[in-house]
Design an enzyme around this catalytic site. Structure first.
Site, PDB file in Angstrom:
ATOM      1  N   ASN A 184       0.811  -1.233   0.000  1.00 20.33           N
ATOM      2  CA  ASN A 184       0.000   0.000   0.000  1.00 20.33           C
ATOM      3  C   ASN A 184       0.841   1.279   0.000  1.00 20.33           C
ATOM      4  O   ASN A 184       0.310   2.359   0.236  1.00 20.33           O
ATOM      5  CB  ASN A 184      -0.948   0.006   1.203  1.00 20.33           C
ATOM      6  CG  ASN A 184      -0.216   0.032   2.524  1.00 20.33           C
ATOM      7  OD1 ASN A 184       0.998  -0.114   2.576  1.00 20.33           O
ATOM      8  ND2 ASN A 184      -0.953   0.217   3.607  1.00 20.33           N
ATOM      9  N   LYS A 185       2.143   1.189  -0.272  1.00 25.47           N
ATOM     10  CA  LYS A 185       2.997   2.378  -0.251  1.00 25.47           C
ATOM     11  C   LYS A 185       3.163   2.957  -1.657  1.00 25.47           C
ATOM     12  O   LYS A 185       2.621   2.427  -2.620  1.00 25.47           O
ATOM     13  CB  LYS A 185       4.341   2.037   0.387  1.00 25.47           C
ATOM     14  CG  LYS A 185       4.207   1.473   1.803  1.00 25.47           C
ATOM     15  CD  LYS A 185       3.555   2.473   2.766  1.00 25.47           C
ATOM     16  CE  LYS A 185       2.926   1.811   3.955  1.00 25.47           C
ATOM     17  NZ  LYS A 185       3.698   1.687   5.153  1.00 25.47           N
ATOM     18  N   VAL A 186       3.927   4.050  -1.769  1.00 27.41           N
ATOM     19  CA  VAL A 186       4.061   4.757  -3.057  1.00 27.41           C
ATOM     20  C   VAL A 186       4.638   3.820  -4.121  1.00 27.41           C
ATOM     21  O   VAL A 186       4.199   3.794  -5.268  1.00 27.41           O
ATOM     22  CB  VAL A 186       4.967   6.003  -2.898  1.00 27.41           C
ATOM     23  CG1 VAL A 186       5.184   6.688  -4.242  1.00 27.41           C
ATOM     24  CG2 VAL A 186       4.364   6.971  -1.882  1.00 27.41           C
TER      25      VAL A 186
END
Ligand SMILES: *Cc1c(COP(=O)(O)O)cnc(C)c1O
Length: 220
Positions: A184-186
């Site tokens: 769910n990160k960049v």
């Protein structure tokens, strides 16, 4: 009803090709067998404005490694935002040191730097700003307090890869920056993280501690 996903990884042909190539060439652990890992460390650390990057198994382990590298323990205090992923505070408690929680600004939800001086004690060793939901914490104010009290600044950049603070990339402003590549990160690698720094000694220590104190030459 339309659902807006919080995250949605964009995996294209190049990602699949490179992953298959990496597996086929046996580049499975660290730098053994090739250097996809080293190339990734160079690219991400550069993006953060840091000269060294050390990959880890997660953002949590990057934070734990960062705190371990500065040699704190029981009786030491580290200032941590009250509102963050629990990994930031756990990195402190793993060493036996005490997290001292600082309240948030009502508009950015990042640490309220006006409160910082009142939380510094003779036991304070570090400040861990979190660039929450991609919004940079006020790094000028944080570095100013850190310089005056000789404190280490560890940026938790897990949610802000690619963000800028006054024209500088977050992650490379403090002494150490930590990133996460969770789904769910960049940017995602599935699981993964990285410690970035401009400090050669910290980088060497991080590489050693990450790899069970084997040197790259010894471990095969
Ligand atoms: C996600 C996150 C972490 C932990 O990263 P993992 O890769 O999930 O271990 C740490 N801090 C913040 C602010 C995060 O958002």
């Amino acid at each position: 009803m339309t659902t807006i996903p919080v995250y949605s990884p964009d995996i294209g042909a190049a990602e699949v090709e490179n992953a298959v190539d990496c597996i086929k060439r046996g580049m499975l652990s660290g730098t053994i067998g090739g250097d996809y890992n080293g190339e990734f460390e160079t690219l991400v650390s550069k993006q953060c404005g840091a000269s060294h990057g050390i990959t880890t198994t997660s953002g949590t382990t990057a934070l734990a490694l960062a705190v371990a590298c500065i040699g704190v323990g029981e009786g030491d205090e580290i200032i941590v935002p009250a509102s963050t992923n629990i990994a930031t505070a756990l990195a402190v408690t793993y060493t036996g040191a005490t997290p001292v929680f600082i309240d948030s600004e009502s508009d950015t939800w990042c640490m309220d730097c006006e409160l910082l001086p009142s939380l510094v004690t003779p036991r304070t060793r570090a400040i861990m700003p979190v660039h929450l939901y991609g919004h940079p914490a006020d790094m000028d104010a944080i570095m100013d307090v850190a310089d005056r009290h000789n404190l280490v600044v560890i940026e938790d950049n897990a949610e802000a890869q690619g963000a800028n603070y006054k024209g500088r990339a977050t992650g490379g402003i403090g002494h150490i920056g930590c990133l996460s590549f969770y789904i769910n990160k960049v940017l995602t690698t599935g699981e993964g993280g990285m410690l970035v720094t401009n400090d050669e000694e910290i980088a060497a220590r991080a590489r050693l501690l990450k790899n069970l104190a084997y040197s790259e030459r010894d471990r095969c």
